[in-house]
Design a protein around this motif. Sequence first.
Motif, mmCIF file in Angstrom:
data_model
loop_
_atom_site.group_PDB
_atom_site.id
_atom_site.type_symbol
_atom_site.label_atom_id
_atom_site.label_comp_id
_atom_site.label_asym_id
_atom_site.label_seq_id
_atom_site.Cartn_x
_atom_site.Cartn_y
_atom_site.Cartn_z
ATOM 1 N N ALA A 21 39.834 37.622 41.973
ATOM 2 C CA ALA A 21 40.060 36.615 41.059
ATOM 3 C C ALA A 21 38.585 37.240 40.469
ATOM 4 O O ALA A 21 38.572 37.082 39.706
ATOM 5 C CB ALA A 21 39.619 35.745 42.211
ATOM 6 N N GLY A 25 37.201 39.284 33.726
ATOM 7 C CA GLY A 25 37.075 38.274 33.619
ATOM 8 C C GLY A 25 35.734 37.083 33.796
ATOM 9 O O GLY A 25 35.078 36.911 33.282
ATOM 10 N N TYR A 104 45.213 43.397 29.646
ATOM 11 C CA TYR A 104 44.240 43.376 30.857
ATOM 12 C C TYR A 104 44.090 44.860 31.175
ATOM 13 O O TYR A 104 43.093 45.696 30.886
ATOM 14 C CB TYR A 104 44.744 43.125 32.166
ATOM 15 N N PHE A 225 41.936 31.650 34.926
ATOM 16 C CA PHE A 225 41.787 32.768 34.428
ATOM 17 C C PHE A 225 41.310 33.892 35.261
ATOM 18 O O PHE A 225 41.771 34.765 35.855
ATOM 19 C CB PHE A 225 41.755 33.199 33.462
ATOM 20 N N SER A 226 39.560 33.155 35.592
ATOM 21 C CA SER A 226 38.564 33.764 36.099
ATOM 22 C C SER A 226 39.393 33.398 37.892
ATOM 23 O O SER A 226 39.537 34.714 39.231
ATOM 24 C CB SER A 226 37.764 33.259 36.020
ATOM 25 N N SER A 228 41.987 33.401 38.826
ATOM 26 C CA SER A 228 43.922 34.282 39.117
ATOM 27 C C SER A 228 44.333 32.343 39.322
ATOM 28 O O SER A 228 45.635 32.776 40.422
ATOM 29 C CB SER A 228 43.607 35.279 40.268
HETATM 30 N N1 PHE Z 1 41.310 36.310 37.693
HETATM 31 C C1 PHE Z 1 41.175 38.019 37.413
HETATM 32 C C2 PHE Z 1 40.518 38.199 36.238
HETATM 33 O O1 PHE Z 1 38.555 37.119 36.455
HETATM 34 C C3 PHE Z 1 42.189 37.811 36.312
HETATM 35 C C4 PHE Z 1 43.908 37.379 36.860
HETATM 36 C C5 PHE Z 1 44.036 36.221 36.256
HETATM 37 C C6 PHE Z 1 43.871 38.327 37.954
HETATM 38 C C7 PHE Z 1 45.275 35.738 37.152
HETATM 39 C C8 PHE Z 1 45.277 37.672 38.165
HETATM 40 C C9 PHE Z 1 45.528 36.626 37.491
HETATM 41 O O2 PHE Z 1 39.583 39.193 35.611
#
Ligand code: PHE
Length: 451
Positions: A21, A25, A104, A225-226, A228
Amino acid sequence: MEQRAHWGSRLGFVLAAAGSAIGLGNIWKFPYITGENGGGAFVLVYLLCVFLVGLPVMVAEILIGRTTQSSPVRAFRKLAGEGSNWISMGWLGVASAFVILSYYSIVAGWSLHYTYLSLTGNIVTLDPAEFEPLFGSVFASPTLNLGWHTVFIVLTMAVVLGGVSKGVERWSRILMPLLLTMMLILLVKGATLSGFGEAVDFMFGFRTDKLTAAGALEALGHAFFSLSLGMGAMLTYGSYLRKDDDIMSASIIITVLDTGIAIAASMILFPILFTQSMQAAQGPGLVFISIPMAFAQMPGGGFLAPIFFGLLVFAALTSAISMLEVVTSSFIDGKNWTRKKATLLAGGLIFVVGIPSALSGGTALFGTNIENVIGMNWFDSFDYLATNWMLPLGGLGIAIYTAWRMDEAIRHDHFLAGTKLQTFYKAWLLLLKFLVPVCIVLVFLHAIGLI
Ligand code: PHE
């Protein structure tokens, strides 16, 4: 049938999931979208989205994973039956992992490059005016982007190759405490700066006039997103849990940690900016232009800069590991491959998918400049596609399946197993049934321009 791998300890799971997580992000994206949306009220809406929408979906994902002991595709195959349309939700997760990790890795590459530059003393010696062209040249360089993209994917593969407890868990146990320590050092520094008071006011002073509907919906997309969510990362990590593990309290801890780190990152970045009289609304360049510029001007900057960029690298790495693990474990479950074969192939394919993003700032790929075709470069279009469409769609599918389709006896039994927080069951189910789908549909309606 080979025995499914499991986490060595409960703490190991929480650290690995929090590592997934907490990522770019939190440190790169959250502060700049908060800045663009005027702070205060946006932060409040974000908190509501995280706890009322994100947390219920996280519990659902981990629950599906633990119940089926499978990666996303096989999980839906087991639950919904062979040939069911729900299996496409699992495939959507695998596709999202490809799309997100491919770009990413490019941002992680910039972080690696800036760590290298700050370790070799090449950041603090620059003039303020040189930082924008520096980032521009990094963004445009095919060699740098491809080189660091390779390094980052190889690092991620090296961890995933080690397996669940000896790779993912072991490295999370090392990297997460380091990350928290680095964060604390920078936070203490932030609190001593003269811009700290202004930063507190910016983050927690509720100026509702700055908040727009678009901002509120951006908060929801970012919550997915944050945390995950929506691509099966939490589902996959949940599949390595045992039935007596506590899903509800682990989800609360992960959510609180993730949110706390996003706010802490803002309380590191904004005091630095405000002390140098810089603006909060700077967009994606915040972390790679304004922050190094501020480090160059402040006492102790030469010491703090490598800590900050190292922090970004570690945060990115633990998140990337979870994305690669989704694809790897799908190959292992679906094709009976060894972990080695699955990791090498998954990592190799993601590397290839990332090449267009690596070249986004510079060369046109195969002679076409995609920007002229769809108005966005590869990098931005992948980010747009994943955050606005793929993750919310995945989250919607998981919420609807768990709340409306899953067998009540299985759902109830698996929610209660291992947790003391059994009273949350009703509230969780209610949120998952109604509030979560409605909020996600609003995001889609906004994305297609209807609201
Ligand atoms: N949560 C991660 C972040 O904040 C990004 C992420 C998204 C990881 C989806 C895994 C799955 O940067």
